[in-house]
Design an enzyme around this catalytic site. Sequence first.
Site, PDB file in Angstrom:
ATOM      1  N   HIS A 141       0.878  -1.181   0.000  1.00  0.00           N
ATOM      2  CA  HIS A 141       0.000   0.000   0.000  1.00  0.00           C
ATOM      3  C   HIS A 141       0.914   1.230   0.000  1.00  0.00           C
ATOM      4  CE1 HIS A 141      -2.773   2.972   1.794  1.00  0.00           C
ATOM      5  NE2 HIS A 141      -3.769   2.135   1.547  1.00  0.00           N
ATOM      6  N   ASP A 218       2.965  -4.636   8.160  1.00  0.00           N
ATOM      7  CA  ASP A 218       1.737  -3.843   8.006  1.00  0.00           C
ATOM      8  C   ASP A 218       0.569  -4.813   8.121  1.00  0.00           C
ATOM      9  OD1 ASP A 218      -0.551  -2.659   7.035  1.00  0.00           O
ATOM     10  OD2 ASP A 218       0.364  -1.854   5.210  1.00  0.00           O
ATOM     11  N   GLN A 221      -4.686  -5.204   6.923  1.00  0.00           N
ATOM     12  CA  GLN A 221      -5.698  -6.087   6.321  1.00  0.00           C
ATOM     13  C   GLN A 221      -5.690  -7.477   6.932  1.00  0.00           C
ATOM     14  OE1 GLN A 221      -7.957  -4.906   4.507  1.00  0.00           O
ATOM     15  NE2 GLN A 221      -7.077  -2.982   3.775  1.00  0.00           N
ATOM     16  N   LYS A 244     -10.524  -0.419  10.578  1.00  0.00           N
ATOM     17  CA  LYS A 244     -10.679  -1.621   9.748  1.00  0.00           C
ATOM     18  C   LYS A 244     -10.952  -2.843  10.618  1.00  0.00           C
ATOM     19  CE  LYS A 244      -7.248  -0.151   6.269  1.00  0.00           C
ATOM     20  NZ  LYS A 244      -8.008   0.615   5.314  1.00  0.00           N
ATOM     21  N   CYS A 382      -4.720   2.554  -3.684  1.00  0.00           N
ATOM     22  CA  CYS A 382      -3.487   3.042  -3.043  1.00  0.00           C
ATOM     23  C   CYS A 382      -2.362   2.022  -3.190  1.00  0.00           C
ATOM     24  CB  CYS A 382      -3.699   3.347  -1.560  1.00  0.00           C
ATOM     25  SG  CYS A 382      -4.984   4.551  -1.259  1.00  0.00           S
TER      26      CYS A 382
HETATM   27  N1  ALA Z   1      -6.273   1.242   2.796  1.00  0.00           N
HETATM   28  C1  ALA Z   1      -7.684   1.228   2.599  1.00  0.00           C
HETATM   29  C2  ALA Z   1      -8.094   0.382   1.423  1.00  0.00           C
HETATM   30  O1  ALA Z   1      -7.353  -0.464   1.000  1.00  0.00           O
HETATM   31  C3  ALA Z   1      -8.274   2.574   2.560  1.00  0.00           C
HETATM   32  O2  ALA Z   1      -9.160   0.593   0.906  1.00  0.00           O
END
Ligand code: ALA
Length: 427
Positions: A141, A218, A221, A244, A382
């Site tokens: 990202h 990171d 997710q 998230k 991103c």
């Molecule tokens: N990083 C977030 C996404 O992947 C905003 O949508």
Amino acid sequence: MNSETLNSTSLNSKFATSQSMDTASIRQQFPILHRTIRGKRLAYLDSAATTQKPQVVLNSLQQYYSQINANVHRGIHFLSEQASQAYAESRTTVQKFLNAKEARECIFVRGTTEAINLIARCFGEAFVGPNDEILISEMEHHSNIVPWQMLAKRNGAKLKFIPLNPNGDLDLSNLEELLSERTKILAITHVSNAIGTLNPIKMIIDLAHTKGIPVLVDGAQAAPHLKIDVQALDCDFYTFSSHKTYGPTGVGVLYGKAHWLEKLPPYQGGGDMILKVTMQESEYNQLPHKFEAGTPSIAAVIALGTALNFLMNLDREAIRQHEENLLQLTEKMLSNFPGIQIIGSPKQRLALLSFTMKGIHPHDIASIVDQEGVALRAGHHCAMPLMDFFAVNGSSRVSFGLYNNEEDIAQLAHALQQVQTLFKGRI
Ligand code: ALA
């Protein structure tokens, strides 16, 4: 496409194991899922951008402001003590959520982006010099690319990348060589936010450690979907975002091994991060306060604790299985559409995938499905270097939270059929 694939009853029976998780009762706890969008049922398939919030989290925010609103670590009055206690309890909850050795290793920041910026800035200042190397990957990202580019520029260091295999997995065949004598840190995502690849993070960390190189993961997710154990992973830094992970926006967590955090200079100067200030110089506070200058997002920190307790009280393995079933079902559904191409085919994907539809811009897809109540993310996510790797300008992304169900996928299928109907003869 075959009309059977649009039928939610057949979808339900095909993946009966999903029902072992009581999605209906979970959905009841998310008020927003009961509103309609443009007169349609909401199919929220954008949890990788931000998750929806359960009622307990909303209550926690309300309760803080209506019952204990006061600054932390500053007053000795009753409310300040209560607020400080709730704030500290939230840190203990984060410690439990990550299985960190000590609560002081868990720093509250604004989110994953700030956590990575903090390490790039502070670790960079202390340990990265001219001609040193920083290793990241091509699937990161932007928030795990740009801070390192800035550091490399500032300190004259070199940014290197772990390449990708055509299927969207990391190409780890040369990792040992990429981890050179000059490598000062490896920063890598646990899960790709754009195509869902679940990386073999433990193996990568272990290899980096054989060369004495610290690793930042990171986890933005991954944390909402996997049980994270930073001690078992043995990572040096781990980051995730509250919003998230079913908590509010404006807060996130930087985990760092205490011995690293102690060696780093502070990120920002101000209140709470000092023990003593004279006109000439300052003595800095202990961990975790050293990295928490100024009044924090108190309500959000406390509600993050509520969100993590909410998650930890559920059967995380059942959630993971449920999200995996939804992912497989979506892949199957999309493969029935002519012209749809799922991006990448990594060995393991977690809770999201991206696709393109021949001749139709992802923004058009997202706008049309929105008319049907379906929320998708469209664009480069991103992750422009990753989009370049797959030679696409962007894609449409479907991402799941624990509240999604087969009906959401059937609704997406129906909406995608509308897209194809509208573009028929034009592509
Ligand atoms: N990083 C977030 C996404 O992947 C905003 O949508």
